[in-house]
Design a protein around this motif. Structure first.
Motif, PDB file in Angstrom:
ATOM      1  N   SER A 126      28.952  65.311 -14.313  1.00 58.33           N
ATOM      2  CA  SER A 126      28.138  64.592 -15.290  1.00 58.33           C
ATOM      3  C   SER A 126      26.913  65.373 -15.749  1.00 58.33           C
ATOM      4  O   SER A 126      26.566  65.370 -16.927  1.00 58.33           O
ATOM      5  CB  SER A 126      27.692  63.247 -14.700  1.00 58.33           C
ATOM      6  N   VAL A 127      26.249  66.047 -14.813  1.00 55.56           N
ATOM      7  CA  VAL A 127      25.010  66.761 -15.109  1.00 55.56           C
ATOM      8  C   VAL A 127      25.084  68.161 -14.513  1.00 55.56           C
ATOM      9  O   VAL A 127      25.437  68.310 -13.334  1.00 55.56           O
ATOM     10  CB  VAL A 127      23.782  66.015 -14.532  1.00 55.56           C
ATOM     11  N   ARG A 177      19.320  56.325  -9.119  1.00 58.81           N
ATOM     12  CA  ARG A 177      20.029  57.276  -9.967  1.00 58.81           C
ATOM     13  C   ARG A 177      19.078  57.763 -11.055  1.00 58.81           C
ATOM     14  O   ARG A 177      18.325  56.973 -11.636  1.00 58.81           O
ATOM     15  CB  ARG A 177      21.257  56.631 -10.629  1.00 58.81           C
ATOM     16  N   TRP A 178      19.114  59.063 -11.307  1.00 59.21           N
ATOM     17  CA  TRP A 178      18.269  59.666 -12.335  1.00 59.21           C
ATOM     18  C   TRP A 178      19.134  60.526 -13.239  1.00 59.21           C
ATOM     19  O   TRP A 178      20.109  61.130 -12.779  1.00 59.21           O
ATOM     20  CB  TRP A 178      17.178  60.535 -11.689  1.00 59.21           C
ATOM     21  N   PRO A 179      18.792  60.615 -14.538  1.00 62.79           N
ATOM     22  CA  PRO A 179      19.596  61.434 -15.450  1.00 62.79           C
ATOM     23  C   PRO A 179      19.353  62.928 -15.309  1.00 62.79           C
ATOM     24  O   PRO A 179      20.134  63.735 -15.809  1.00 62.79           O
ATOM     25  CB  PRO A 179      19.139  60.949 -16.834  1.00 62.79           C
ATOM     26  N   ALA A 180      18.263  63.303 -14.620  1.00 62.61           N
ATOM     27  CA  ALA A 180      17.930  64.716 -14.456  1.00 62.61           C
ATOM     28  C   ALA A 180      17.048  64.891 -13.231  1.00 62.61           C
ATOM     29  O   ALA A 180      16.378  63.940 -12.794  1.00 62.61           O
ATOM     30  CB  ALA A 180      17.206  65.244 -15.696  1.00 62.61           C
ATOM     31  N   ASP A 236      25.855  65.054  -9.362  1.00 59.00           N
ATOM     32  CA  ASP A 236      27.197  64.827  -9.883  1.00 59.00           C
ATOM     33  C   ASP A 236      27.453  65.909 -10.933  1.00 59.00           C
ATOM     34  O   ASP A 236      27.114  65.761 -12.099  1.00 59.00           O
ATOM     35  CB  ASP A 236      27.256  63.425 -10.507  1.00 59.00           C
ATOM     36  N   ILE A 294      21.881  62.307  -9.104  1.00 55.73           N
ATOM     37  CA  ILE A 294      21.647  62.883 -10.425  1.00 55.73           C
ATOM     38  C   ILE A 294      22.946  62.773 -11.213  1.00 55.73           C
ATOM     39  O   ILE A 294      23.905  63.508 -10.980  1.00 55.73           O
ATOM     40  CB  ILE A 294      21.192  64.351 -10.333  1.00 55.73           C
ATOM     41  N   SER A 295      22.976  61.818 -12.142  1.00 56.28           N
ATOM     42  CA  SER A 295      24.203  61.560 -12.896  1.00 56.28           C
ATOM     43  C   SER A 295      23.875  60.718 -14.125  1.00 56.28           C
ATOM     44  O   SER A 295      22.909  59.950 -14.127  1.00 56.28           O
ATOM     45  CB  SER A 295      25.215  60.815 -12.011  1.00 56.28           C
ATOM     46  N   LYS A 296      24.692  60.850 -15.150  1.00 57.30           N
ATOM     47  CA  LYS A 296      24.583  59.999 -16.334  1.00 57.30           C
ATOM     48  C   LYS A 296      25.535  58.813 -16.239  1.00 57.30           C
ATOM     49  O   LYS A 296      25.624  58.011 -17.164  1.00 57.30           O
ATOM     50  CB  LYS A 296      24.866  60.821 -17.590  1.00 57.30           C
ATOM     51  N   ASP A 297      26.233  58.706 -15.138  1.00 53.25           N
ATOM     52  CA  ASP A 297      27.218  57.650 -14.923  1.00 53.25           C
ATOM     53  C   ASP A 297      26.521  56.370 -14.451  1.00 53.25           C
ATOM     54  O   ASP A 297      26.020  56.296 -13.330  1.00 53.25           O
ATOM     55  CB  ASP A 297      28.240  58.120 -13.884  1.00 53.25           C
ATOM     56  N   GLY A 298      26.493  55.367 -15.313  1.00 49.51           N
ATOM     57  CA  GLY A 298      25.854  54.100 -14.957  1.00 49.51           C
ATOM     58  C   GLY A 298      26.631  53.297 -13.937  1.00 49.51           C
ATOM     59  O   GLY A 298      26.132  52.272 -13.449  1.00 49.51           O
TER      60      GLY A 298
END
Length: 203
Positions: free
Chosen positions: A12-13, A112-115, A9, A90-94
């Protein structure tokens, strides 16, 4: 070998590098918002180097969750073609939580992973020493709700699968020996026991 499809995404990232996704079992889709006009040369160059295993997906509209809906569509499309694939968002969107739970209910592997660095398959590819590999196996055993392997054969198969079948038989043996040396597990007459988990494996 399971295909790991990484869906970035970009709104977001913005990963600085995609070098960790060079193993052949990774496929990459970078979702770019409709209003995002530029990408760093290094990113475009790395995606290009991955050949037909990577592509950009330009979102065709604007609006809240527009990019999220595109990711959901592509997961459905790709899962139909490759039911065994694992989809890494890959996103910071919960907000992807309900989608991931729904996919799991339909036996579609996703998370989903933040990185990129947080993807288990990436961690496995980066682990080179028996100690590092043993640590990943332990994390899998502690974190998974699935029954633990009860036979040496099943455990060896589980270790091989965790590392995307990239380890030789000798390297798998090295991981088991490290686990035994650390007192994390024991093999007795072909059966596996996990003393620190306070249980023998159940399957």
């Amino acid at each position: 070998m399971r295909t790991n499809i990484v869906m970035v995404d970009w709104e977001s990232v913005q990963p600085e590098s995609f070098d960790l996704l060079t193993p052949v079992y990774f496929r990459v889709l970078v979702f770019v918002g409709a209003t995002q006009k530029k990408l760093p040369f290094e990113v475009a160059d790395r995606i290009h180097r991955l050949g037909d295993r990577a592509e950009f997906v330009k979102i065709s509209g604007v609006g809240r969750n527009a990019l999220d809906f595109h990711i959901a569509y592509y997961i459905g499309k790709l899962a139909a073609a490759d039911p065994g694939a694992f989809f890494h968002i890959i996103s910071k969107d919960g907000g992807f939580g309900p989608l991931i739970e729904h996919l799991k209910e339909h036996n579609i592997f996703s998370a989903r992973w933040p990185a990129i660095e947080a993807i288990p398959a990436v961690k496995a590819a980066r682990a080179k020493s028996p100690q590092d590999r043993a640590a990943l196996v332990l994390a899998k055993l502690h974190g998974s709700g699935a029954p633990k392997p009860r036979s040496e054969k099943a455990l060896r198969s589980a270790v091989a699968a965790l590392f995307n079948k990239q380890l030789s038989d000798g390297e798998v043996t090295g991981v088991l020996e490290r686990l035994e040396a650390d007192g994390e597990m024991a093999i007795v007459n072909g059966r596996v026991f996990f003393p620190k988990l306070n249980m023998a494996a159940t399957t």
